[in-house]
Scaffold this motif. Structure first.
Motif: not given
Length: 82
Positions: A1-8, A26-29, A42-44
């Motif tokens: 999962m991607g990094k969270r970037k915070g902003r106000e 980021e590539e999903e696995v 079925d890929p989960v």
């Protein structure tokens, strides 16, 4: 999962609130699951498997429902690339 970037950001009431956005670079696995009844593959997504694994014993995988026949999807032994 991607990094969270915070902003106000200011709300309508003038209060400061923090907005989070995620990086989509980021590539999903995916983890391959196979139906024990019909053989459907079925890929989960990995994060779904992780969320459904809470409360299971170590080494145990969650079981999902087959989209084709409503049978049980179990984790495939080896990834499809191998």
């Amino acid at each position: 999962m991607g990094k969270r970037k915070g902003r106000e950001q200011h709300s309508e009431e003038g209060k400061k609130i923090e907005i989070f956005s995620f990086d989509d670079d980021e590539e999903e696995v995916f983890i391959d699951y196979v139906c024990v009844d019909c053989g459907c593959l079925d890929p989960v997504p990995d994060f779904i498997v992780g969320e459904c694994s809470y409360g299971l014993e170590p080494g145990e995988s969650p079981v999902f429902v087959c989209p084709e026949c409503n049978g049980d999807l179990v984790r495939k032994g080896k990834p499809s690339e191998e």
